[in-house]
Scaffold this motif. Structure first.
Motif: not given
Length: 355
Positions: A112-125, A131-135, A172-180
């Protein structure tokens, strides 16, 4: 007073930050985690506050230290939070936060934040730490978007082998990121120091310069852009004793060095208790009164020994640079079988002097 000290060149730090901005054309978070890689997080952040787009640290303790020192720019928690209760502090101190795990995502949804948060969402590429799995990535983004708790999402990943310029893994990691991330409307942050210096084709709205800020190369081989970096730390001490030895005499613990000729040995007030690498072997470079020389024998806790034989003018009180503008930290690290990140972070007991 013991003469060991580390001189921190804040103008060199600013130069390296500006180079990161110049090379990337992107906004840059100055990475000051681990006490700015041993350089002093508060003083480094103060030196950059007038021009940095923000800062990045490992954890909330490091962020709060900067806030208490008056640093007002955005601060990103690279490891996110370790307990859901930290979200109250993140909200109170207006911190940005990486989310890399499903439990963190659920905690944000319940917060319940007083103001909306800034989140950096991490991918496991492909590095396979956090990090979140691509799927899972698109669904995690949609949940944050729908939560009503988030004002801004930045998409990020981290490259495992960007310092290996002949390796295809980063592409290869860049391609995984771009697809996800396909179809997601958000800024992206993909480039740390080696990716920033060595992979200009990788896109990034935000870059995360770390080791390059402090003037050390992330590469094992020479690189033209890394040559433009300026060393920020000069680790130095003085000769506190001189010995004249005939040929055939051992020096230091374990007799790892035995003189092959009449040898002048200088004893330096610097050792592994100061953070100098214990495994630095005979031959590791130093500069004595500006002249090149070498370590001989084992590094001790509080002292090490150097070769003065070919430096007749050097002696008691001579200045010894262990690394800095004349002796690259990367060369010392290579000799010791480690990396400049570690030797900077291991620095302790040595007072820092800023200029």
């Amino acid at each position: 007073m013991r003469p060991a000290r580390a001189l921190i060149d804040l103008q060199a730090l600013r130069h390296n930050y500006r180079l990161a901005r110049e090379l990337s054309g992107a906004r840059a978070l100055a990475v000051v985690k681990a006490d700015a890689y041993g350089h002093g997080a508060v003083r480094c952040a103060e030196a950059l506050q007038g021009e940095a787009d923000g800062f990045a640290v490992a954890c909330i303790e490091e962020a709060l230290q900067l806030r208490e020192a008056g640093i007002q720019k955005p601060i990103l928690l690279l490891e996110g939070f370790f307990e859901a209760g930290e979200l109250e502090l993140i909200d109170r101190h207006d911190l940005w936060c990486v989310v890399h795990s499903p439990w963190q995502l659920a905690a944000v949804e319940q917060a319940r934040p007083r103001r909306p948060l800034t989140i950096w969402l991490k991918l496991d590429s492909g590095m396979h730490r956090v990090g979140f799995h691509p799927e899972q990535y698109q669904a995690a983004y949609r949940r944050l978007e729908a939560s009503g708790k988030v004002a801004r999402i930045v998409l990020m990943t981290h490259f495992a082998r960007a310092d290996e310029l002949d390796c295809s893994r980063s592409r290869e990691q860049l391609v995984t990121f771009q697809q996800a991330a396909q179809g997601l409307s958000a800024e992206i942050s993909l480039r740390n120091s080696p990716a920033l210096l060595g992979w200009p084709e990788i896109p990034s709205d935000w870059v995360r310069p770390g080791i390059m800020l402090y003037g050390a190369t992330p590469f094992a081989q020479p690189h033209p852009l890394a040559e433009r970096l300026r060393p920020v730390m000069t680790l130095e001490s003085k000769i506190i004793s001189v010995r004249e030895l005939p040929a055939g005499e051992p020096v230091g613990y374990g007799a790892r060095f035995v003189s092959e000729r009449p040898t002048r040995v200088g004893v330096v007030a610097m050792g592994y208790a100061d953070g100098y690498p214990r495994h630095a072997p005979t031959g590791t470079p130093v500069a004595i009164d500006g002249q090149p020389s070498r370590i001989i024998g084992r590094v001790s806790m509080d002292m090490l020994t150097v070769d003065l034989t070919d430096l007749p003018q050097a002696g008691l009180g001579s200045r010894v640079e262990l690394w800095g503008k004349q002796v690259p930290a990367s060369e010392v690290a290579t000799c010791a079988g480690t990396i400049p990140y570690q030797i900077f972070c291991n620095l302790r007991r040595v007072p820092l002097s800023y200029f």
